[in-house]
Design an enzyme around this catalytic site. Structure first.
Site, mmCIF file in Angstrom:
data_model
loop_
_atom_site.group_PDB
_atom_site.id
_atom_site.type_symbol
_atom_site.label_atom_id
_atom_site.label_comp_id
_atom_site.label_asym_id
_atom_site.label_seq_id
_atom_site.Cartn_x
_atom_site.Cartn_y
_atom_site.Cartn_z
ATOM 1 N N ASP A 162 152.342 7.542 58.819
ATOM 2 C CA ASP A 162 151.698 8.103 57.638
ATOM 3 C C ASP A 162 152.283 7.420 56.401
ATOM 4 O OD1 ASP A 162 150.775 9.646 55.527
ATOM 5 O OD2 ASP A 162 151.031 11.553 56.586
ATOM 6 N N HIS A 163 151.471 6.628 55.724
ATOM 7 C CA HIS A 163 151.960 5.854 54.576
ATOM 8 C C HIS A 163 152.259 6.736 53.361
ATOM 9 C CE1 HIS A 163 153.134 2.322 52.644
ATOM 10 N NE2 HIS A 163 152.080 1.545 52.848
ATOM 11 N N ARG A 164 151.844 7.985 53.393
ATOM 12 C CA ARG A 164 152.208 8.901 52.313
ATOM 13 C C ARG A 164 153.678 9.292 52.425
ATOM 14 N NH1 ARG A 164 148.221 13.720 53.534
ATOM 15 N NH2 ARG A 164 149.272 13.341 55.525
ATOM 16 N N ALA A 200 156.171 7.504 54.543
ATOM 17 C CA ALA A 200 157.113 6.395 54.731
ATOM 18 C C ALA A 200 156.464 5.070 54.355
ATOM 19 C CB ALA A 200 157.595 6.359 56.180
#
Length: 407
Positions: A376-378, A380
């Site tokens: 999840d780029h939100r 990490a």
């Protein structure tokens, strides 16, 4: 009158879809007899009768999704019927004996034979129903007596079909063929809903990498020679848990409503498992507290139960991170979808023999496994993901390091 309601089959369950009724109005049922199949967000479950009685009313139609606490059907219990039945007992016995001269007093007629439930997974029953097959007519090839999909298909192949005489056949009309249909419901629909929510909620990023499995392969061979057979996934999960402890941001859940990231203290590893009933995710709970051997035993037991359709709700709950071992299927790469609301998922792909350069600059044959780690780029960033997979790879490439990390 007893109301059979949809109850909470698993933690957090709020609703379920009625898939199939196993009884009809007027049927006499016994205690623990399965009444209805219900699809939750994780599994197909059978609701059983808490008592003996007669089905008086079916309230919810097949295909409807209802909330927990909704009455599905009603049963007139034997306690209500007992008063009327007691006075008729002697008369009934006399009638049965006259109608069946071979039945002596004190013996039970065929009508009193206890309810018999054919062993089969709900999905197997569905295949039988879709093909108008009475599952009781199918022979079970498994020694346990459980009927499988293969048994159903073998039964289908053995059926005789009449062949229309050539002279009576009508010419085919182009572009008018009716397409085959597969009902979009049950586990397939639940998987679709969860995957859609994950993909449209989480900005997915996939990092690909390679892991040199050569030393681990040698270690497994040594253990096998010593009489210890341990699967590769057990080592991978142990290395994964150690890496998650070093990078707790991936053993986390984003709580958007309260603007916080929850770093989980438990390490419950979900095992994505392909079954006849669809994709199920049994969970190795507290994997950080278990030895490689214990993890190996858990994975084997959970996988077997998933395939047999015997998983209990608690065995599919509370995962904090999920792995997908698709290498044995021949996969070489993928961009998986995260098991919402988790932060990451790692997929292990095919291990192949190929030339590599060792520490002495010699070309040798090594065992190389590819992996894809989606996160999840939100929560990490890419650099953290690379550091995480590097840590994981180092433990697998030098498996003796795992010994240093044992609790």
């Amino acid at each position: 009158m007893l109301e059979i309601k949809l109850h909470d089959i698993g933690e957090g369950m709020t609703e379920g879809e009625v898939i199939h009724y196993l009884v009809k109005v007027g049927d006499t049922v016994t205690t623990d007899q399965p009444l209805v199949e219900v699809q939750t967000d994780k599994m197909v479950a059978e609701l059983t009768s808490p008592c003996a009685g007669i089905v008086k009313e079916i309230r919810i139609e097949v295909g409807e999704t209802v909330k927990v606490g909704t009455s599905l059907l009603s049963i007139e219990t034997n306690e209500v019927l007992a008063i009327g039945q007691k006075s008729q007992t002697e008369t009934k016995q006399s009638i049965e004996e006259n109608a069946n001269p071979t039945i002596k007093a004190g013996e039970k007629s065929s009508a009193s034979i206890p309810f018999h439930r054919v062993l089969a997974a709900p999905y197997t029953r569905k295949i039988a129903r879709d093909n108008n097959i009475n599952i009781e007519d199918v022979h079970a090839s498994d020694p346990s007596g459980r009927i499988t999909e293969d048994d159903i298909f073998r039964f289908l192949e053995g059926k005789k079909f009449t062949i229309e005489p050539i002279a009576d056949r009508k010419p085919a009309v182009a572009d008018q063929a009716i397409p085959d249909e597969i009902p979009f419901r049950g586990i397939r629909k639940k998987i679709a809903e969860k995957m859609t929510k994950s993909l449209f909620t989480i900005p997915h990023v996939t990092h690909f990498d390679e892991v040199n499995m050569t030393n681990l392969v040698k270690l497994r061979e040594q253990l096998k020679t010593a009489g210890e057979s341990v699967s590769v996934p057990a080592f991978l999960i142990k290395a994964l848990v150690i890496s998650l402890k070093d990078f707790p941001i991936f053993n986390a859940e984003l709580d958007e409503e309260n603007n916080r990231i929850l770093l989980k203290k438990n390490y419950h590893i979900g095992i994505a498992t392909n079954t006849d009933n669809g994709l199920l995710v049994p969970v190795v709970h507290d994997a950080d507290k278990k030895s490689i051997k214990e993890i190996n035993e858990d994975v084997k037991a959970l996988t077997a139960k998933a395939i047999a359709g015997k998983l209990q709700p608690f065995e599919m709950q509370n995962s904090t991170f999920t792995v997908s071992n698709v290498g044995p299927l021949g996969s070489t790469g993928a961009t998986p979808i995260i098991n919402y609301p988790e932060t990451g998922l790692i997929a292990f792909h095919k291990t192949k023999k190929q030339p590599i350069v060792n520490e002495h600059d010699e070309i040798v044959i090594g065992h190389i496994m590819t992996l894809s780690f989606v996160f999840d780029h939100r929560v990490a960033d890419g650099a953290t993901a690379v550091a995480f997979t590097n840590r994981f790879a180092s433990l697998i490439e030098q498996p003796h390091k795992l010994m240093m990390e044992m609790v």
